[in-house]
Write a protein that holds these residues in place. Sequence first.
Motif, PDB file in Angstrom:
ATOM      1  N   GLY A 103     -15.259  16.433  25.258  1.00 54.76           N
ATOM      2  CA  GLY A 103     -13.915  16.448  25.706  1.00 54.76           C
ATOM      3  C   GLY A 103     -13.883  16.565  27.403  1.00 54.76           C
ATOM      4  N   ASP A 104     -13.401  17.604  27.657  1.00 52.25           N
ATOM      5  CA  ASP A 104     -13.034  17.760  29.450  1.00 52.25           C
ATOM      6  C   ASP A 104     -14.450  18.117  30.163  1.00 52.25           C
ATOM      7  OD1 ASP A 104     -10.293  17.545  29.315  1.00 52.25           O
ATOM      8  OD2 ASP A 104     -10.174  19.775  29.248  1.00 52.25           O
ATOM      9  N   GLN A 105     -15.407  18.593  29.240  1.00 50.49           N
ATOM     10  CA  GLN A 105     -16.709  18.886  29.790  1.00 50.49           C
ATOM     11  C   GLN A 105     -17.524  17.624  29.144  1.00 50.49           C
ATOM     12  OE1 GLN A 105     -17.526  21.292  31.990  1.00 50.49           O
ATOM     13  NE2 GLN A 105     -15.059  21.707  31.675  1.00 50.49           N
ATOM     14  N   ALA A 106     -17.359  16.525  29.224  1.00 49.24           N
ATOM     15  CA  ALA A 106     -17.894  15.364  28.751  1.00 49.24           C
ATOM     16  C   ALA A 106     -19.243  15.228  29.327  1.00 49.24           C
ATOM     17  CB  ALA A 106     -17.137  13.969  29.105  1.00 49.24           C
ATOM     18  N   GLN A 107     -20.280  14.868  28.217  1.00 50.99           N
ATOM     19  CA  GLN A 107     -21.927  14.636  28.458  1.00 50.99           C
ATOM     20  C   GLN A 107     -22.146  13.618  27.428  1.00 50.99           C
ATOM     21  OE1 GLN A 107     -23.629  16.042  30.675  1.00 50.99           O
ATOM     22  NE2 GLN A 107     -22.175  16.761  31.828  1.00 50.99           N
ATOM     23  N   PRO A 108     -23.198  12.687  27.633  1.00 48.59           N
ATOM     24  CA  PRO A 108     -23.690  12.022  26.713  1.00 48.59           C
ATOM     25  C   PRO A 108     -24.362  12.794  25.746  1.00 48.59           C
ATOM     26  CG  PRO A 108     -24.194  11.157  28.886  1.00 48.59           C
ATOM     27  CD  PRO A 108     -23.603  12.551  29.258  1.00 48.59           C
ATOM     28  N   VAL A 152     -28.186   1.651  17.607  1.00 51.87           N
ATOM     29  CA  VAL A 152     -27.416   0.418  17.584  1.00 51.87           C
ATOM     30  C   VAL A 152     -26.151   1.043  17.272  1.00 51.87           C
ATOM     31  CG1 VAL A 152     -26.590  -2.083  17.181  1.00 51.87           C
ATOM     32  CG2 VAL A 152     -29.228  -1.167  17.293  1.00 51.87           C
ATOM     33  N   ASP A 153     -25.136   1.142  18.094  1.00 50.95           N
ATOM     34  CA  ASP A 153     -23.934   1.824  18.288  1.00 50.95           C
ATOM     35  C   ASP A 153     -23.888   3.224  17.636  1.00 50.95           C
ATOM     36  OD1 ASP A 153     -22.109  -0.461  18.599  1.00 50.95           O
ATOM     37  OD2 ASP A 153     -22.358  -1.291  16.660  1.00 50.95           O
ATOM     38  N   ALA A 154     -22.545   3.983  18.075  1.00 51.98           N
ATOM     39  CA  ALA A 154     -22.587   5.290  18.163  1.00 51.98           C
ATOM     40  C   ALA A 154     -21.214   5.967  17.249  1.00 51.98           C
ATOM     41  CB  ALA A 154     -22.589   5.842  19.459  1.00 51.98           C
ATOM     42  N   GLY A 155     -21.120   5.196  16.107  1.00 54.08           N
ATOM     43  CA  GLY A 155     -20.280   5.831  15.341  1.00 54.08           C
ATOM     44  C   GLY A 155     -18.992   6.158  15.327  1.00 54.08           C
ATOM     45  N   ILE A 156     -18.095   6.870  14.447  1.00 50.90           N
ATOM     46  CA  ILE A 156     -16.905   7.217  14.724  1.00 50.90           C
ATOM     47  C   ILE A 156     -16.619   8.570  15.525  1.00 50.90           C
ATOM     48  CG2 ILE A 156     -15.898   6.035  12.656  1.00 50.90           C
ATOM     49  CD1 ILE A 156     -16.297   8.110  10.897  1.00 50.90           C
ATOM     50  N   GLY A 157     -17.536   9.173  15.568  1.00 57.05           N
ATOM     51  CA  GLY A 157     -17.518  10.498  16.202  1.00 57.05           C
ATOM     52  C   GLY A 157     -16.875  11.791  15.695  1.00 57.05           C
ATOM     53  N   PRO A 158     -17.067  12.797  16.612  1.00 57.82           N
ATOM     54  CA  PRO A 158     -16.520  14.269  16.072  1.00 57.82           C
ATOM     55  C   PRO A 158     -14.828  14.104  15.959  1.00 57.82           C
ATOM     56  CG  PRO A 158     -16.863  14.172  18.357  1.00 57.82           C
ATOM     57  CD  PRO A 158     -17.168  12.776  18.023  1.00 57.82           C
ATOM     58  N   ALA A 159     -14.553  15.394  15.280  1.00 59.25           N
ATOM     59  CA  ALA A 159     -13.018  15.231  14.946  1.00 59.25           C
ATOM     60  C   ALA A 159     -11.876  15.033  16.098  1.00 59.25           C
ATOM     61  CB  ALA A 159     -12.713  16.738  14.318  1.00 59.25           C
ATOM     62  N   ASP A 160     -12.340  15.239  17.568  1.00 56.15           N
ATOM     63  CA  ASP A 160     -11.629  14.872  18.558  1.00 56.15           C
ATOM     64  C   ASP A 160     -11.958  13.670  19.080  1.00 56.15           C
ATOM     65  OD1 ASP A 160     -13.934  15.916  19.485  1.00 56.15           O
ATOM     66  OD2 ASP A 160     -13.163  17.334  20.881  1.00 56.15           O
ATOM     67  N   GLY A 161     -12.716  12.961  18.681  1.00 57.44           N
ATOM     68  CA  GLY A 161     -13.402  11.671  19.088  1.00 57.44           C
ATOM     69  C   GLY A 161     -12.271  10.451  19.156  1.00 57.44           C
ATOM     70  N   PRO A 162     -12.336   9.186  19.930  1.00 60.26           N
ATOM     71  CA  PRO A 162     -11.562   8.326  20.184  1.00 60.26           C
ATOM     72  C   PRO A 162     -11.115   7.667  18.827  1.00 60.26           C
ATOM     73  CG  PRO A 162     -13.622   7.625  21.007  1.00 60.26           C
ATOM     74  CD  PRO A 162     -13.766   8.975  20.692  1.00 60.26           C
ATOM     75  N   ALA A 163     -11.806   7.887  17.638  1.00 57.13           N
ATOM     76  CA  ALA A 163     -11.486   6.952  16.549  1.00 57.13           C
ATOM     77  C   ALA A 163     -10.603   8.088  15.692  1.00 57.13           C
ATOM     78  CB  ALA A 163     -12.633   6.609  15.870  1.00 57.13           C
ATOM     79  N   ALA A 164     -10.183   9.094  16.032  1.00 58.52           N
ATOM     80  CA  ALA A 164      -9.468  10.156  15.029  1.00 58.52           C
ATOM     81  C   ALA A 164      -8.220   9.554  14.797  1.00 58.52           C
ATOM     82  CB  ALA A 164      -9.475  11.451  15.634  1.00 58.52           C
ATOM     83  N   SER A 165      -7.467   8.717  15.235  1.00 58.91           N
ATOM     84  CA  SER A 165      -6.267   8.276  15.174  1.00 58.91           C
ATOM     85  C   SER A 165      -6.225   7.502  13.676  1.00 58.91           C
ATOM     86  CB  SER A 165      -5.644   7.670  15.983  1.00 58.91           C
ATOM     87  OG  SER A 165      -6.403   6.333  16.235  1.00 58.91           O
ATOM     88  N   TRP A 166      -7.595   7.099  13.135  1.00 56.31           N
ATOM     89  CA  TRP A 166      -7.552   5.912  11.967  1.00 56.31           C
ATOM     90  C   TRP A 166      -9.018   6.106  11.261  1.00 56.31           C
ATOM     91  CZ3 TRP A 166     -10.755   1.844  11.125  1.00 56.31           C
ATOM     92  CH2 TRP A 166     -11.486   1.426  11.989  1.00 56.31           C
ATOM     93  N   ALA A 167      -9.823   6.554  11.774  1.00 59.09           N
ATOM     94  CA  ALA A 167     -11.095   6.688  10.907  1.00 59.09           C
ATOM     95  C   ALA A 167     -11.361   8.109  10.329  1.00 59.09           C
ATOM     96  CB  ALA A 167     -12.285   6.252  11.878  1.00 59.09           C
TER      97      ALA A 167
END
Length: 267
Positions: free
Chosen positions: A128-133, A73-88
């Motif tokens: 990133g550009d080579q996006a994979q689940p 359930v849910d997939a967290g804040i992600g890696p350093a270049d993830g979409p939440a990097a601007s605040w999380a």
Amino acid sequence: MPPSLQVGPYTVIALADGAGPFFSPRAEAFPDATTEQWTAADRFDPGALDADGRWWLQFRAFAIRSDQGVTLVDAGIGPADGPAASWAPVPGALPASLAAAGIEPSDVDTVVLTHLHTDHVGWAVVGGDQAQPFFPRAEYVLQQAELDAIEEVNPQLRSSVIDPLRKTDQLRLLDGDTPLRSGERVIATPGHTPGHQSVLVGAGRELVAVTGDLLVHAIQLLHPELAYAHEMDPGQATAARERVLGNRTADTLYLATPHLTEPFIAR
């Protein structure tokens, strides 16, 4: 081993991904809260207030493991270049927490995305550009209403999350309350976002509600009617909170929350 809760044949595992301050003062997030309400909330969850008076958040996902498989359930804040990097506080530790629980990404067969905010989808798709689940065998479950509102909720996630999941045919869209498998079901809990959903896990007279952002602070547990500034429809969100907190189908209701200090609360 990460903290866990056993309910019948289901093990609900809290998977830490990070911790850090909220991006604005909590008084702005809950503008109608009184001093007395804050005092009660701080007694209930003292860890949500840091030494500088900031709202301190945990970021976590939850795994539900049984002989039927593994639901995340849910997939967290992600890696350093993830979409939440601007605040999380990235990079998140979800992969390490999964490993500590003995779960490989390929073991996960279902990923429920409660909603499309960046701190809940960070590890869904990587590269990133080579996006994979990140979870190669998983079906990713999202409410149709959330996808319909993506331009309002978080338009950047269409290209970074939704399109890659569609490309690999791993996206499943739901319309409201839906069974996942025996003992596990998704319920619609809209308001925070139009298609916000939560997960219920039940066995016998025990029930676990994995709440997503239905509850982001203990003040909402004590006062579910309080509006949160980042709810898109506060009235809907209040009704959804009261629906979950007022559940009378079980003798014991446990809440599994991503942002409160303790991952599990007996209601």
